[in-house]
Motif scaffolding. Structure first.
Motif, mmCIF file in Angstrom:
data_model
loop_
_atom_site.group_PDB
_atom_site.id
_atom_site.type_symbol
_atom_site.label_atom_id
_atom_site.label_comp_id
_atom_site.label_asym_id
_atom_site.label_seq_id
_atom_site.Cartn_x
_atom_site.Cartn_y
_atom_site.Cartn_z
ATOM 1 N N ASP A 160 42.750 40.456 44.360
ATOM 2 C CA ASP A 160 41.411 39.909 44.561
ATOM 3 C C ASP A 160 41.473 38.799 45.618
ATOM 4 O O ASP A 160 41.806 37.660 45.317
ATOM 5 C CB ASP A 160 40.845 39.364 43.249
ATOM 6 N N ALA A 164 37.572 35.482 44.093
ATOM 7 C CA ALA A 164 38.416 34.924 43.042
ATOM 8 C C ALA A 164 38.072 33.477 42.745
ATOM 9 O O ALA A 164 37.642 32.727 43.626
ATOM 10 C CB ALA A 164 39.887 35.027 43.445
ATOM 11 N N ARG A 165 38.301 33.093 41.515
ATOM 12 C CA ARG A 165 38.139 31.689 41.117
ATOM 13 C C ARG A 165 39.170 30.823 41.858
ATOM 14 O O ARG A 165 38.860 29.724 42.284
ATOM 15 C CB ARG A 165 38.332 31.590 39.601
ATOM 16 N N PHE A 166 40.375 31.332 41.975
ATOM 17 C CA PHE A 166 41.431 30.615 42.706
ATOM 18 C C PHE A 166 41.909 31.501 43.841
ATOM 19 O O PHE A 166 42.779 32.362 43.646
ATOM 20 C CB PHE A 166 42.591 30.261 41.766
ATOM 21 N N GLY A 278 47.527 31.581 36.904
ATOM 22 C CA GLY A 278 47.525 31.908 35.488
ATOM 23 C C GLY A 278 48.860 32.539 35.199
ATOM 24 O O GLY A 278 49.646 32.795 36.114
ATOM 25 N N VAL A 315 45.793 39.129 29.928
ATOM 26 C CA VAL A 315 45.006 40.201 30.535
ATOM 27 C C VAL A 315 43.921 39.620 31.452
ATOM 28 O O VAL A 315 43.636 40.178 32.517
ATOM 29 C CB VAL A 315 44.402 41.110 29.438
ATOM 30 N N GLU A 316 43.347 38.491 31.062
ATOM 31 C CA GLU A 316 42.364 37.848 31.951
ATOM 32 C C GLU A 316 43.003 37.547 33.311
ATOM 33 O O GLU A 316 42.408 37.822 34.361
ATOM 34 C CB GLU A 316 41.870 36.528 31.340
ATOM 35 N N ALA A 317 44.193 36.992 33.275
ATOM 36 C CA ALA A 317 44.855 36.664 34.535
ATOM 37 C C ALA A 317 45.156 37.940 35.322
ATOM 38 O O ALA A 317 45.006 37.983 36.548
ATOM 39 C CB ALA A 317 46.136 35.879 34.267
ATOM 40 N N VAL A 319 43.548 40.892 35.302
ATOM 41 C CA VAL A 319 42.358 41.493 35.918
ATOM 42 C C VAL A 319 41.803 40.559 36.996
ATOM 43 O O VAL A 319 41.235 41.016 37.989
ATOM 44 C CB VAL A 319 41.300 41.846 34.849
ATOM 45 N N ALA A 320 41.997 39.252 36.810
ATOM 46 C CA ALA A 320 41.575 38.326 37.867
ATOM 47 C C ALA A 320 42.405 38.551 39.129
ATOM 48 O O ALA A 320 41.904 38.431 40.245
ATOM 49 C CB ALA A 320 41.712 36.878 37.386
ATOM 50 N N PRO A 323 41.616 43.346 40.293
ATOM 51 C CA PRO A 323 40.393 43.775 39.606
ATOM 52 C C PRO A 323 40.451 45.230 39.148
ATOM 53 O O PRO A 323 39.858 45.586 38.128
ATOM 54 C CB PRO A 323 39.307 43.561 40.657
ATOM 55 N N LEU A 325 42.635 46.747 37.623
ATOM 56 C CA LEU A 325 43.274 46.959 36.327
ATOM 57 C C LEU A 325 42.255 47.147 35.215
ATOM 58 O O LEU A 325 42.581 47.658 34.141
ATOM 59 C CB LEU A 325 44.152 45.756 35.957
ATOM 60 N N ALA C 584 39.894 41.374 28.877
ATOM 61 C CA ALA C 584 39.604 40.269 29.797
ATOM 62 C C ALA C 584 38.168 39.792 29.598
ATOM 63 O O ALA C 584 37.863 38.620 29.821
ATOM 64 C CB ALA C 584 39.835 40.713 31.238
ATOM 65 N N HIS C 587 35.866 37.066 31.695
ATOM 66 C CA HIS C 587 36.674 36.025 32.334
ATOM 67 C C HIS C 587 37.489 36.577 33.491
ATOM 68 O O HIS C 587 38.725 36.537 33.480
ATOM 69 C CB HIS C 587 37.577 35.367 31.302
ATOM 70 N N GLY C 589 37.294 37.492 38.036
ATOM 71 C CA GLY C 589 36.635 37.106 39.283
ATOM 72 C C GLY C 589 36.347 35.610 39.285
ATOM 73 O O GLY C 589 37.162 34.814 38.816
ATOM 74 N N PRO C 590 35.190 35.210 39.782
ATOM 75 C CA PRO C 590 34.888 33.770 39.851
ATOM 76 C C PRO C 590 34.798 33.129 38.467
ATOM 77 O O PRO C 590 34.905 31.920 38.339
ATOM 78 C CB PRO C 590 33.515 33.738 40.537
ATOM 79 N N PHE C 592 36.907 33.606 36.058
ATOM 80 C CA PHE C 592 38.234 33.634 35.418
ATOM 81 C C PHE C 592 38.459 32.374 34.583
ATOM 82 O O PHE C 592 38.929 32.438 33.447
ATOM 83 C CB PHE C 592 39.307 33.787 36.498
ATOM 84 N N GLU C 613 39.374 24.203 45.434
ATOM 85 C CA GLU C 613 39.820 24.160 44.044
ATOM 86 C C GLU C 613 40.954 23.142 43.924
ATOM 87 O O GLU C 613 41.880 23.149 44.725
ATOM 88 C CB GLU C 613 40.346 25.534 43.608
#
Lengths: 416, 95, 984
Positions: A160, A164-166, A278, A315-317, A319-320, A323, A325, C584, C587, C589-590, C592, C613
């Motif tokens: 991503d 992305a957040r980061f 993450g 799993v959050e990390a 898929v972040a 994507p 996954l 997930a 949580h 993408g943006p 997260f 960030e």
């Protein structure tokens, strides 16, 4: 029997009669020169190198379950030598070099696959930390490349990058890193050790350690007493318990680390990639499953299973980071019990008890360390002192303050 | 895991932070026996079975708790506030 | 053609027709069909190819255990590989493709592997592909990887959304078959809060595919009565299409609700899936049992399937599994299936039963061969016939059939009960494993507990609920189970047909044949776990649901051990594979992780801030003007602060209010330096160690009153320091009378820095005397600004300039910022961002994140003089250990380039003249910047014996960025080393 297409062919024509067991199933002898407790990869590798490098073959490996039933069969199979700190760098590089020649050495295909390990960074500070680490690696003659965002994108285009957040800014790449078929490492070392005369005793649990006048004399086991001149503990996950049998208290806690595998799919991701924002690392097995993991659950545990909060976190990390996954399915998750040491680095050392040797505290790093761990531990046992490669992994570093703390987390096992 | 916080009731474990073993007792004398300090800071009994450990209700009342939990089953037998637990700590467990 | 749609029967809506495509061909089906039933109704038997030998494969089961009929469902960004056709509800426009076949599933080149199979026994790859060494990654492995795997996954981002939720209940019932339904009914009548979760779209379990009456009526009439009562009750939540996939500590269950998987695409307002965490005081597993295949030659040919699958096809979906259907049964249930099929209008070819004793049951209108086994099958890409061996007479029988149903007995669905470590228990009478002891919180009833007849299922469920009601204080009223006939349920296991000809498969998906197991055992892989890992039996997407028990029973037989001694492999979560997107949830993408924003966030954006960030926070890196890039903006901002005055948001620093009679004593114990002498109205720099003696955090703490202090922490450690202080107060020193509270979010804080700072501040404050004499360096005051806004003013400086930090209640932050800009307009005030701040702190030699990395000591940072020896504090006992006092330790120094060059953090420092090597390694650069003030790159570095090496030239080695320079070691304070500006 030497392995190769010829042995497979012979088996094809002659059937089961042509099949030779990979190892014997001997009865315990009353006494051995060296008894190794723990028939995981480290114990088996130690036995192999004791026989091969030091000519000590009157050795028994005692395993309470089946061969390789501990962490060697529960990890995410990653091998790498991308460490920062003195002590770790040279040790893990020794391991990497042994991996590179392992299959020819063992005549067993453990599928050492140097497809590259890529650590992502998401900030200037992370980049600088990777630069410091990569430079340390280069000074030790280890390959390391610092990639920018575009270079990462060219290598792994489906991360991503745009939403992305980061945001990913780049990565540290060690091309020689990769994966190894984990079970095969245990089997290959077991076969190699057995062929050199080592007795591998499965379903033989140690219940007590005999110490007389400050010196180890043998062990009590579920298959009777076995005497020995030297006793080596390679029981990561249970090190505190086995060491306590000899009266030692260790700077170690047992923690559960979960690992995960997806359903098998066609080739999806080539490298090992780790997320920098993450806890997540992933690679694809030759069978097609994505093998991934994250952080320990965080509480002391001897149970080989974890809980949902960590599953979600990992799993959050994942898929972040990738994507795509999202529509893949998690097939199975399991847990291994880690020896989490107080600085995140291992211990390979002699002990205050004469004839007792310790190999423990592997935290997450045990699998990749297997060859060097066995090699160094064998040296330590044979020579009664550490090799230069494990001289920094001594127990007294916690007294002196010469800790090897890659994460800078301090004396808290669950932050390493 | 469900932790029964003495202040908040049954709460999911993700509301808590785990520090670790609650058995080691901080030596009183900063200039005292270095071995005692080494033991306090670095050595852990790491028992199989009942384990008294510090949990922090970070996402709740922010109280530090001493949780007695089995390290083989993860079953929680007792939870008490850390500020009361200091006087009642039992003998250290063996692995 | 073989299977076809029967004229009547089934739970399908024949009035509506759904069009769908498989491998590009268009077919029709009905609502109520699965993809598998609809394809069978269309005569399609060949559904895909196997993993290793690429053998033609068709349907084996009617549910989630399906190992063969895996398809790629949907397309594009929604492509889902390995989807079980048996669990896909048919919808209009469904698109699916077969897997692992090239160029087509009918003609697959990979099938050549079948001819090579003698060379590809279990584990062959551990013995081969070793020469030459370099060929593994380059040649062999890519070939193996391309051949392995199943479906193709997408790399595209998922267009669908996912949710997570938490539910609480007294009783979770897993499975809405007969046992689950009656359990839920009884529990609801007792007033328990109940969740009834079932993986099918409609409740009923095996009632959906059987003819045996309940209360002398169609079985679903009883089901409908139960459902009607449940629907009208307020204390039950019935969750169809919900699979409970895992059992975790604290009786927490993970469940997956398929909200929109039965639709072409989720409606815009709905997620595709919801992942539920279900906290259950009690749970009851009523998940039934899964049928076992039989292991004989050619048992994988399309058309060979489980008897229960054939029964479902006919009775639930109105589809004949074939035109001549044979049943091969070692369990009595096979006869029931034969009778049900017959009654549904399916033509039976034969029933084959290896059992010698007893009479063949009556009512079968086809030959019944007792003491007979199937030894092989024939046909190309689908079954055409079977070869039987009549063992009583030693004769071979050729049987024409296009479907062969296997009834090999039943495996109770024990999986969930094993997820927390309980081992299942072998029962010889059932020839199966049943759940082990799981305690009161999780009970098992019905077929999952080994009760294979319906009356026993009802009885066990009612008994379990009665016990649960008693435990929870809700007595369960009498509930009468519906009347139903007893059923024969004997099983005589026959683990494999030794007279088999051709490959006999144990694990269908992974192509593990019956010969692989003795081979593994002979090679030493005798433990069931080792056999699994060596042969891959049970490691496919069905996780051994159909293969596990057969495999271990065969292993037991070939190694001469009883089955309980061999044991099972470990069942792990999930019971079925779970989409990662669901776990997930939102949580990604943006979203997260949450974003923390300063109270000045919007104000900064209006000023043109470029936000980046910084951990959880968003912070301004710089404020570009016109065409400026970050570098130009940073240079201008630094010059503005050093020359005039600037402001910078510092709200993200941790702020902790410390109050109480023992507050000073407390600070004395958590900081390594002394706090007893700090007067009211003063601030002090504090350094915090960890108990192991290394530096943890730093910041300034001000004394606002006799018993009142305000501590600041670094942004990164704010939460950790807060938790640490609470630990110290509650666990270590409960006798101290101190309260701490995080006030980070309550205050907005701005640094005002530069030679004109005092002049600006004077205009801002409501009468506070800010003269150097009245308000010197490290003064702190509570006051008001801008005509009555409560404020705290601290004379502290990170930039090294004359500087103040002004804090106001967070809601006044923008007023403060605007006020400062107004008051400073005449002086050319400008906001500055993190880049400028970082540059100035490096110019000033202040340690920050890269220097406080958890491995450095106070001595390393040149702060050893702060370590008090007059008091106890966290870290005191450890901070003077041997390693801490080692003169070789790298310590903080400054570094300047000798003849230009871009010093960058991460570069190492080498002794001049040496070739790069570990031995030459002397330290590293922790932080670096370009200094507009000194017009040079500068760095803060850690260097062995650094303080003795001021003036020495070193090599700056930065090979990852192709940097190689000479650097000059200097004092780390580059600007204003006498600190005159601070005190100006």
């Amino acid at each position: 029997m030497r392995y190769g297409w010829h042995s497979v062919l012979k088996q094809a024509f002659e059937g089961l009669a042509a099949v030779a067991p990979a190892w014997r199933t001997p009865e315990p002898k009353p006494v051995y020169d060296v008894v190794i407790v723990g028939g995981g990869a480290h114990g088996l590798a130690t036995a192999y190198y004791l026989a091969k490098e030091h000519g000590i073959a009157n050795v028994a490996v005692l395993e309470k379950g089946y061969l390789g039933s501990g962490n060697v069969g529960r990890n995410t199979t990653i091998v790498r030598s991308n460490y920062l700190l003195d002590g770790n760098v040279q040790f893990y590089e020794k391991s990497m070099q042994l991996w590179e020649g392992l299959e020819q050495d063992l005549n067993f295909n453990a599928m050492v696959s140097q497809r590259g390990v890529l650590n992502l960074y998401h900030s200037d500070a992370q980049r600088d930390a990777f630069a410091r680490r990569g430079t340390a690696m280069r000074l030790h003659g280890i390959d390391a490349e610092l990639l920018d965002r575009d270079q990462v994108r060219a290598l792994v285009p489906f991360l991503d990058f745009d939403n992305a957040r980061f945001p990913i800014q780049g990565g540290l790449l060690q091309r020689r890193g990769g994966t190894v078929r984990h079970d095969a490492v245990a089997w290959g070392y077991a076969r190699g050790a057995d062929r050199r005369g080592v007795d591998i005793l499965q379903h033989c649990e140690v219940t007590g350690i005999s110490v007389e006048n400050g010196r180890v004399t043998g062990v009590e086991t579920t298959r009777g007493r076995i005497a020995c001149r030297k006793l080596a503990l390679a029981t990561a996950g249970n090190s505190s318990r086995t060491a306590a049998m000899a009266g030692l208290k260790l700077p170690i806690e047992s923690h559960v680390l979960q690992a995960f595998v997806s359903e098998a799919i066609k080739p999806y991701i080539d490298q090992v990639v780790t997320y920098g924002a993450g806890h997540f690392y992933v690679s694809q097995s030759d069978k097609g499953g994505l093998v991934f993991g994250g952080d320990i659950d965080g509480y002391n545990s001897y149970a080989q299973r974890g809980n949902l909060p960590t599953v979600e976190h990992v799993v959050e990390a994942g898929v972040a980071m990738i994507p795509g996954l999202s529509r893949l399915r998690l097939l199975r998750s399991w847990g291994g019990v880690m020896d989490m040491s107080m600085d995140g680095s291992p211990i390979i050392d002699t002990t205050p008890v004469e004839g007792l040797y310790l190999n423990c505290g592997w935290c997450y790093g045990g699998f990749k360390a297997t060859p060097a761990s066995g090699w160094c531990f064998a040296h330590t046992i044979a020579r009664d002192e550490p090799h230069a490669l494990n001289a920094k992994f001594r127990l007294d570093r916690f007294r002196s303050g010469r800790v090897i703390d890659e994460k800078g987390g301090g004396a808290r096992p669950n932050v390493h | 895991m469900i932790v029964t916080c003495p202040f908040c009731g049954d709460r999911p474990s993700e509301e808590f932070g785990v520090l670790g073993d609650a058995a080691p007792v901080r030596p009183a004398d900063p200039a005292g026996d270095p071995e005692a300090w080494y033991d306090y800071v670095y050595l852990r009994a790491n028992p199989r079975g009942a384990h008294r450990e510090y949990w922090h209700h970070v996402g709740g009342c922010r109280q530090w708790l001493v949780v007695t939990r089995d390290t083989t089953t993860h079953d929680i037998a007792a939870v008490e506030p850390a500020r009361l637990a200091k006087q009642t700590a039992p003998e250290k467990g063996e692995p | 053609m073989s299977g076809y749609r029967l004229d009547g029967g089934g739970r399908i809506d024949r009035s509506r027709r759904l069009a769908f495509r498989f491998d590009g061909e268009t077919y029709g089906g009905h609502p109520g069909d699965t993809l598998a039933s609809a394809l069978t109704a269309n005569g399609v038997r060949l559904l895909g190819r196997s993993f290793k030998y690429h053998r033609p494969r068709g349907l084996l089961t009617d549910g989630p255990a399906e190992p063969n009929a895996l398809v790629e469902l949907r397309g594009g960004a929604r492509r889902e590989p390995n989807t079980r056709a048996t669990t896909v509800e048919l919808y209009e426009g469904l698109e699916a493709r077969s897997q692992n076949a090239w160029p087509s599933r009918g003609f697959d080149i990979g099938a050549v592997n079948g001819l090579l199979s003698p060379l590809l026994p279990a584990g062959f790859y551990y013995k081969t592909f070793m020469w030459p060494a370099a060929f593994w990654e380059r040649v062999y492995e890519p070939l193996i990887r391309r051949a392995a795997g199943l479906g193709r996954a997408t790399h595209a981002a998922d267009p669908d959304t996912y949710e997570k939720g938490t539910l609480h209940c007294d009783l979770l019932v897993v499975g809405a078959g007969p046992a689950g339904l009656i359990a839920a009914l009884a529990a609801v009548r007792a007033g328990l809060r109940v969740i009834l979760a079932d993986d099918q779209p409609e409740a009923g379990g095996r009632l959906l595919a059987r003819r045996a009456p309940l209360d002398e009526d169609e079985p679903l009439i009883w089901r409908d009565k139960v459902l009607a009562e449940l629907r009208s009750a307020p204390n039950v939540r019935v969750m169809p299409r919900t699979t409970v996939f895992g059992w975790y500590d604290g009786n927490l269950f993970g469940a997956l609700e398929r909200v929109a998987d039965h639709l072409l695409a989720p409606p815009t307002h709905l997620p595709r899936l919801i992942y539920w965490r279900i906290h259950a005081r009690r749970a009851l597993l009523c998940a039934g049992a899964e049928e076992r295949p039989l292991v004989f030659g050619g048992n994988d040919r399309p058309g060979v399937m489980l008897a229960s699958a054939g029964q479902s096809l006919a009775l639930r979906y109105g589809v004949a599994p074939g035109r001549r259907v044979a049943v091969f049964a070692t369990a009595d249930s096979g006869y029931q299936v034969a009778r049900d099929l017959q009654a549904a209008g399916v033509r039976l070819a034969a029933v084959i039963d290896p059992r010698r004793d007893g009479e063949a049951p009556a009512g079968i209108e086809a030959p019944v061969y007792r003491h007979t086994v199937v030894t092989s099958t024939r046909g190309g890409r689908g079954l055409a016939g079977a070869q039987l061996l009549d063992k009583a007479h030693g004769r071979s029988i050729a049987l024409d059939c296009d479907a062969l149903l296997m009834a090999g007995g039943w495996n109770p669905t024990v999986h969930l009960t094993c997820h927390r470590g309980t081992k299942p228990v072998w029962r010889d009478d059932l020839a199966a494993f049943v759940p082990g002891e799981t305690g009161d919180a999780f009970r098992v009833a019905g077929a999952a507990a080994g009760h294979l007849s319906t009356p026993a299922c009802f009885a066990s469920a009612l008994e379990a609920v009665a016990a649960i009601g008693t435990e929870l204080g809700k007595p369960v009223p009498q509930v009468t189970a519906p009347a139903c006939p007893e059923e024969a349920s004997e099983v005589t296991p026959l683990w494999w047909i030794k007279e088999s000809k051709g490959k006999a498969f144990v694990d269908f998906q992974n192509d593990v044949t019956v010969t692989d197991i003795p081979l593994a055992a002979a090679e030493g892989y005798r433990s069931v776990e080792m056999m699994k890992r060596y042969t891959t039996l049970g490691m496919a997407t069905d996780q051994g649901k159909t293969s596990g028990v057969n495999g271990l029973a065969i292993l037991a037989e070939v190694t001469g051990r009883p089955i309980p001694e061999v044991g099972t492999t470990t069942y792990r979560p999930g019971y079925v594979p779970v989409a990662l997107g669901a776990l997930a949830g939102p949580h990604v993408g943006p979203e997260f992780r949450p974003v923390r924003r300063s109270p000045l966030h919007r104000w900064m954006l209006r000023q043109g801030a470029a936000m980046i960030e910084a951990g959880a926070w968003m912070r301004p890196s710089h404020y570009a003007r016109g065409e400026e890039d970050w570098f130009a903006a940073m240079c201008r901002e630094v010059k503005t602060v050093r020359g005039r005055v600037g402001i910078c948001d510092v709200s993200t620093l941790g702020k902790i209010d410390v109050q109480g009679p023992d507050a000073a004593e407390f600070l004395n114990r958590v900081y390594c330096n002394g706090w007893k002498t700090l007067p009211v109205g003063k601030a002090r720099y504090g350094l915090m160690l960890r108990e192991d003696g290394f530096v943890y955090d730093d910041g300034t703490t001000s004394r606002l009153g006799e018993r009142h202090y305000l501590m600041t922490t670094t942004t990164a450690n704010a939460a950790g320091v807060m938790a640490h202080l609470e630990f110290c107060l509650q666990a270590l020193w409960p006798e101290l009378d101190v309260q701490v509270a995080s006030v980070t979010d309550q205050w907005g804080q701005i640094a005002l820095a530069g030679p004109q700072a005092r002049a600006v501040l004077a205009k801002l404050v409501d009468g506070l005397d800010v003269s150097n004499a009245a308000f010197p360096f490290l003064a702190a005051a509570e006051t008001t600004v801008l005509g009555g806004i409560p404020a705290r003013v601290f004379r502290i400086s990170f930039s090294g300039e004359l500087a103040y930090e002004i804090a106001v209640p967070a809601d006044y932050s923008e007023e403060l910022a605007e006020g400062l800009m107004r008051c400073g307009a005449a002086f050319g005030i400008a906001p500055y961002g993190g880049e400028a701040l970082s540059t100035m702190r490096i110019e000033k030699g202040h340690p920050a994140g890269a220097e406080l990395d958890g491995r450095t000591t106070a001595q390393d940072l040149g702060l050893g003089k702060l370590l008090s020896s007059k008091k106890d504090y966290i870290g005191r006992a450890m901070c003077r250990r041997e390693a801490f006092e080692d003169p070789e330790r790298p310590v903080l120094v400054g570094l300047k380039p000798v003849a230009g060059g871009k010093l960058r953090a991460g570069a190492h420092l080498l002794t001049a003249g040496d070739t790069p090597s570990v031995e030459a390694d002397q330290g590293w650069i922790a932080s670096s910047c370009y200094s507009p003030t000194l017009e040079s790159y500068l760095a803060l570095a850690f260097l062995k014996r650094g303080r003795a090496r001021i003036g020495e030239e070193l090599v700056v080695y930065d090979p990852l960025r192709e940097g190689l320079y000479t650097g000059l070691v200097c004092d780390p304070v580059f600007v204003d080393p006498e600190h005159e500006r601070l005190h100006a």
